[in-house]
Design a protein around this motif. Structure first.
Motif, short mmCIF file in Angstrom:
data_model
loop_
_atom_site.label_atom_id
_atom_site.label_comp_id
_atom_site.label_asym_id
_atom_site.label_seq_id
_atom_site.Cartn_x
_atom_site.Cartn_y
_atom_site.Cartn_z
N TYR A 187 0.81 -1.22 0.00
CA TYR A 187 0.00 0.00 0.00
C TYR A 187 0.85 1.27 0.00
O TYR A 187 0.32 2.37 -0.17
CB TYR A 187 -0.98 -0.02 1.18
CG TYR A 187 -2.02 -1.10 1.03
CD1 TYR A 187 -3.03 -1.01 0.09
CD2 TYR A 187 -1.95 -2.26 1.81
CE1 TYR A 187 -3.96 -2.03 -0.07
CE2 TYR A 187 -2.88 -3.29 1.66
CZ TYR A 187 -3.89 -3.16 0.72
OH TYR A 187 -4.81 -4.15 0.55
N THR A 188 2.13 1.11 0.20
CA THR A 188 3.05 2.25 0.06
C THR A 188 3.75 2.18 -1.30
O THR A 188 4.77 2.80 -1.52
CB THR A 188 4.10 2.24 1.18
OG1 THR A 188 4.88 1.04 1.08
CG2 THR A 188 3.44 2.30 2.54
N LYS A 189 3.15 1.38 -2.19
CA LYS A 189 3.70 1.15 -3.54
C LYS A 189 5.13 0.61 -3.44
O LYS A 189 6.03 1.03 -4.15
CB LYS A 189 3.66 2.42 -4.37
CG LYS A 189 2.24 2.88 -4.70
CD LYS A 189 2.23 3.94 -5.77
CE LYS A 189 0.79 4.29 -6.13
NZ LYS A 189 0.71 5.30 -7.20
N ALA A 190 5.28 -0.34 -2.51
CA ALA A 190 6.61 -0.92 -2.29
C ALA A 190 6.56 -2.44 -2.47
O ALA A 190 6.94 -3.19 -1.58
CB ALA A 190 7.10 -0.57 -0.89
N PHE A 191 6.05 -2.88 -3.61
CA PHE A 191 6.04 -4.31 -3.88
C PHE A 191 7.37 -4.69 -4.52
O PHE A 191 7.73 -4.22 -5.60
CB PHE A 191 4.89 -4.70 -4.82
CG PHE A 191 4.90 -6.16 -5.17
CD1 PHE A 191 4.61 -7.12 -4.21
CD2 PHE A 191 5.21 -6.58 -6.46
CE1 PHE A 191 4.62 -8.47 -4.53
CE2 PHE A 191 5.22 -7.94 -6.78
CZ PHE A 191 4.92 -8.88 -5.81
N ASN A 192 8.10 -5.55 -3.84
CA ASN A 192 9.38 -6.03 -4.37
C ASN A 192 9.20 -7.45 -4.88
O ASN A 192 9.07 -8.40 -4.10
CB ASN A 192 10.46 -6.00 -3.27
CG ASN A 192 10.73 -4.58 -2.80
OD1 ASN A 192 10.89 -3.68 -3.62
ND2 ASN A 192 10.75 -4.39 -1.49
N LYS A 193 9.17 -7.57 -6.18
CA LYS A 193 8.97 -8.89 -6.77
C LYS A 193 10.16 -9.79 -6.42
O LYS A 193 11.31 -9.43 -6.67
CB LYS A 193 8.84 -8.77 -8.29
CG LYS A 193 8.39 -10.08 -8.95
CD LYS A 193 8.32 -9.94 -10.46
CE LYS A 193 9.73 -9.86 -11.02
NZ LYS A 193 9.78 -10.06 -12.47
N PRO A 194 9.89 -10.95 -5.83
CA PRO A 194 10.99 -11.84 -5.40
C PRO A 194 11.65 -12.55 -6.57
O PRO A 194 11.05 -12.75 -7.62
CB PRO A 194 10.28 -12.84 -4.48
CG PRO A 194 8.89 -12.91 -5.03
CD PRO A 194 8.56 -11.51 -5.49
N GLU A 195 12.90 -12.89 -6.37
CA GLU A 195 13.62 -13.71 -7.36
C GLU A 195 13.44 -15.17 -6.95
O GLU A 195 14.01 -15.63 -5.96
CB GLU A 195 15.11 -13.34 -7.37
CG GLU A 195 15.39 -11.94 -7.89
CD GLU A 195 15.06 -11.79 -9.37
OE1 GLU A 195 15.11 -12.81 -10.09
OE2 GLU A 195 14.72 -10.66 -9.79
N LEU A 196 12.62 -15.88 -7.69
CA LEU A 196 12.33 -17.27 -7.34
C LEU A 196 13.36 -18.19 -7.97
O LEU A 196 13.63 -18.12 -9.17
CB LEU A 196 10.92 -17.63 -7.84
CG LEU A 196 9.78 -16.78 -7.27
CD1 LEU A 196 8.47 -17.14 -7.96
CD2 LEU A 196 9.65 -16.98 -5.77
N LYS A 197 13.95 -19.06 -7.12
CA LYS A 197 14.97 -19.99 -7.63
C LYS A 197 14.37 -21.01 -8.59
O LYS A 197 14.92 -21.31 -9.63
CB LYS A 197 15.65 -20.69 -6.46
CG LYS A 197 16.49 -19.76 -5.60
CD LYS A 197 17.16 -20.52 -4.47
CE LYS A 197 18.00 -19.58 -3.61
NZ LYS A 197 18.65 -20.32 -2.49
N LYS A 198 13.21 -21.52 -8.20
CA LYS A 198 12.56 -22.53 -9.03
C LYS A 198 11.05 -22.26 -9.04
O LYS A 198 10.38 -22.49 -8.03
CB LYS A 198 12.83 -23.93 -8.50
CG LYS A 198 12.28 -25.04 -9.40
CD LYS A 198 12.61 -26.41 -8.84
CE LYS A 198 12.05 -27.51 -9.74
NZ LYS A 198 12.31 -28.86 -9.20
N PRO A 199 10.52 -21.74 -10.16
CA PRO A 199 9.08 -21.45 -10.22
C PRO A 199 8.24 -22.68 -9.91
O PRO A 199 8.58 -23.79 -10.34
CB PRO A 199 8.87 -20.98 -11.67
CG PRO A 199 10.22 -20.50 -12.10
CD PRO A 199 11.21 -21.38 -11.41
N ALA A 200 7.18 -22.48 -9.16
CA ALA A 200 6.28 -23.58 -8.80
C ALA A 200 4.97 -23.43 -9.57
O ALA A 200 4.50 -22.32 -9.82
CB ALA A 200 6.01 -23.57 -7.30
N THR A 201 4.36 -24.55 -9.93
CA THR A 201 3.07 -24.54 -10.63
C THR A 201 1.96 -24.28 -9.63
O THR A 201 1.80 -25.01 -8.65
CB THR A 201 2.82 -25.88 -11.34
OG1 THR A 201 3.86 -26.10 -12.31
CG2 THR A 201 1.47 -25.87 -12.04
#
Length: 649
Positions: free
Chosen positions: A389-403
């Motif tokens: 809500y403070t426009k602070a979304f940090n997209k994570p670096e995923l090691k292995k994407p999950a379905t």
């Protein structure tokens, strides 16, 4: 040997089956290694059959020529790479999107909603409400709390508590303190759809069960139901309390009213006395007035209290001053067919459209066997915290994407979902709390993925769509091809079309024309007298000195071709001449003022026609060359069977 009736019928049936033995998948023609089957030819042939006015073109043989030429042009367009042009791709995609729209809506559902909206549009509801606020994305416990509160208040009202008092006491609508929940009259589309439905489904004098909208729960009391009031043209004289004292304003209004009663025209009084600067010089006209168009106390009551055109109201007072209105026209209530197009657009554009969108999502989930990995999804949604809500979304670096979900042969990963969140979250920050936001973002994301997949399969799943889209595709290609290979070249080929003009001079001749007057007489003596009179006029400058003979005749003056039936067969055109002829028992004196011999029409005057004619020749030569270079192989047996099917020899 004499065949028994049954045997004869069987033999006839077998012969019939053998006659039309071709299958839709049989190859009918091969053009430059591209094979076209019976089904494709028949689909185009039968579709265009009624459009062909020339009976010869309806013959299979002749239509086959058209079909081959069409496919040759399409092949040429692909050969030139016209399908790779950015403008072509953009235009085709636009056409395809428009064509695909009907596959994303339930036509029956729309028809039902449109009919419902039309029926509701005939009535106006006067209602009051009590609002119990609850966020559209609230937790179930908060939603239940608001619902139970609404039920308690409803019970109080049913037990005798005055609705307006309950609204003042309990309603969380900020306006309730001033209006005690009263909303006045409204009709279809004026309220959010759930509220509208709740009002129209509640009987006059009754109080509804709690109705859920995006604002919360409503208790709705229907105070009155009446026939809708149609549009009207009215005129208005306004005496402003800002421009006059209270006493002066009333005196002016009374004076104007007296003048109206004495017969003074409304528009004249509006021009002289009205303080409404927007329309006083137009006679105070307010065209297409609908209920509640102007927020002026008593205005609607006065407008709709008038029942006859050209009658006017008594002066009445509002919060702005004094008014007098005149009824100029009453419009009829539009019928269903007249309203349908507008209603469809409005149905698609309001909350009804969102309901249908949700229905589509549920349908696609079922159709494509949607499955959700709730554990993987919950893990992904933990990255959406209050910080968003403070426009602070940090997209994570995923090691292995999950379905996190699957449908059809598609796997949806948490990385795809979080990418979507990263791009779209800031438009939905009004949704709280964060778990509700995460849920809505996921619903929107999955809806987009499902619709995108569904859209990609339209050509595969719907043959009708595939065929129509292909027609659009090829139609656009052919337009671009003809512009590039024929039309554009012809326009620039000045020498070509000029040469065509000169070589086809006989096609651009201006016919021999005479301009003058034919005088027709019953008797030769009268005709001779008038001929002499005209000859004298042509020889003298003193026309007044020539006496006009008193003879009877009829006359025609104008331009005439030499083949004109009014002229005699032995007529000799000569400019400035006047001659006597006999024709069909009548005597004609013909006075020729101008004679224009047969000549070519100047190119400047008919350039567009010459270019069009030259273009037809150029196109035919281009097509002949295209056909001469092509390898065309028609399956004679299949063609013969096809002709037999349509009873053509």
């Amino acid at each position: 040997m004499k065949l028994q009736p049954f045997a004869f019928s069987l033999l006839t049936a077998l012969l019939y089956c053998n006659t039309y033995a071709q299958k839709p998948t049989d190859e009918l023609v091969k053009i430059n290694n591209h094979s076209y089957n019976v089904e494709e030819f028949e689909r185009v042939y039968t579709k265009n059959l009624d459009l062909l006015k020339d009976e010869e073109q309806k013959r299979i043989d002749n239509y086959m020529d058209l079909f081959v030429l069409y496919k040759l042009k399409v092949d040429k367009a692909y050969e030139l790479g016209l399908d790779k042009d950015k403008n072509y791709i953009s235009e085709f995609n636009q056409h395809r999107s428009q064509l695909a729209e009907k596959y994303f809506v339930d036509e029956k559902a729309i028809d039902k909603l449109v009919e419902e909206a039309y029926e509701r549009s005939k009535k106006e509801i006067n209602a009051s409400h009590i609002l119990f606020l609850v966020n559209d994305y609230a937790l179930p416990t908060d939603t239940l709390k608001a619902y139970n509160k609404a039920m308690e208040v409803r019970k109080e009202i049913l037990n005798g508590k005055d609705f307006s008092e309950a609204a003042l006491e309990y309603s969380e609508d900020p306006s309730a303190k001033a209006n005690r929940g009263e909303l006045g009259y409204f009709t279809v589309f004026r309220m959010v759809y759930p509220f509208e439905s709740g009002a129209y489904k509640t009987e006059k004098g009754a109080v509804s069960l709690p109705v859920r909208s995006q604002f919360g729960y409503h208790l709705i009391k229907v105070n009155d139901i009446r026939e809708v009031r149609s549009a009207r043209d009215v005129s208005h004289i306004f005496i402003s309390k800002e421009a006059h004292t209270e006493e002066e304003a009333q005196q002016i209004a009374d004076k104007v009213y007296a003048l109206l009663k004495s017969g003074t025209a409304f528009e004249d009084l509006a021009a002289e006395y009205s303080d409404d600067l927007t329309n006083k010089n137009e006679g105070g006209k307010i065209n297409k007035y609908f209920p509640n168009k102007l927020a002026i106390d008593s205005f609607d009551d006065m407008v709709y209290g008038l029942t006859e055109v050209n009658t006017f109201s008594v002066p009445f007072k509002s919060q702005f001053g004094w008014h007098i209105v005149q009824l100029d026209k009453i419009y009829p209530i539009p019928g269903f067919e007249e309203s349908k197009s507008n209603l469809i657009n409005r149905v698609k554009g309001d909350a009804r459209g969102q309901i249908m969108k949700k229905d589509l999502q549920n349908h696609l989930k079922e159709r494509f066997h949607y499955k959700e990995n709730k554990t993987a999804l919950a893990t992904a949604q933990k990255y959406i915290t209050k910080d968003i809500y403070t426009k602070a979304f940090n997209k994570p670096e995923l090691k292995k994407p999950a379905t996190i979900a699957t449908f059809a042969d598609v796997k949806i990963t948490d990385a795809q979902y979080l990418d979507y969140v990263n791009i779209n979250y800031d438009r939905l920050l009004y949704i709280t709390p964060e778990d509700a936001l995460a849920r809505i973002l996921y619903d929107n994301f999955i809806s987009k993925e499902l619709e995108s997949y569904y859209d990609s399969r339209l050509e595969t799943d719907f043959p009708e769509f595939r065929n129509t889209a292909q027609e659009y595709r090829e139609g656009l290609l052919l337009f671009d091809l003809m512009e590039k290979e024929v039309w554009g070249k012809v326009k620039k080929d000045t020498l070509g079309y000029t040469g065509y003009y000169q070589n086809h001079a006989d096609e651009y001749l201006q016919k021999e024309i005479v301009e003058g007057t034919i005088f027709t007489f019953d008797k030769k003596k009268a005709a001779t007298k008038y001929l002499s009179y005209l000859e004298k006029i042509k020889k003298t400058k003193d026309i007044a000195s020539v006496k006009t003979p008193k003879v009877e005749y009829s006359a025609y003056k104008g331009e005439m071709e030499l083949t004109d039936s009014r002229l005699p067969h032995d007529f000799t055109p000569k400019e400035g001449s006047v001659s006597l002829y006999e024709k069909g028992g009548k005597y004609l004196v013909i006075d020729i003022e101008k004679h224009r011999p047969q000549q070519m029409i100047p190119l400047e005057e008919i350039r567009s026609k010459v270019i069009q004619d030259y273009q037809e020749l150029y196109e035919q030569q281009w097509l002949d060359a295209l056909k001469s270079k092509a390898d065309i192989r028609i399956n004679a047996k299949v063609l013969s069977e096809l002709k037999a099917k349509y009873s053509q020899k």
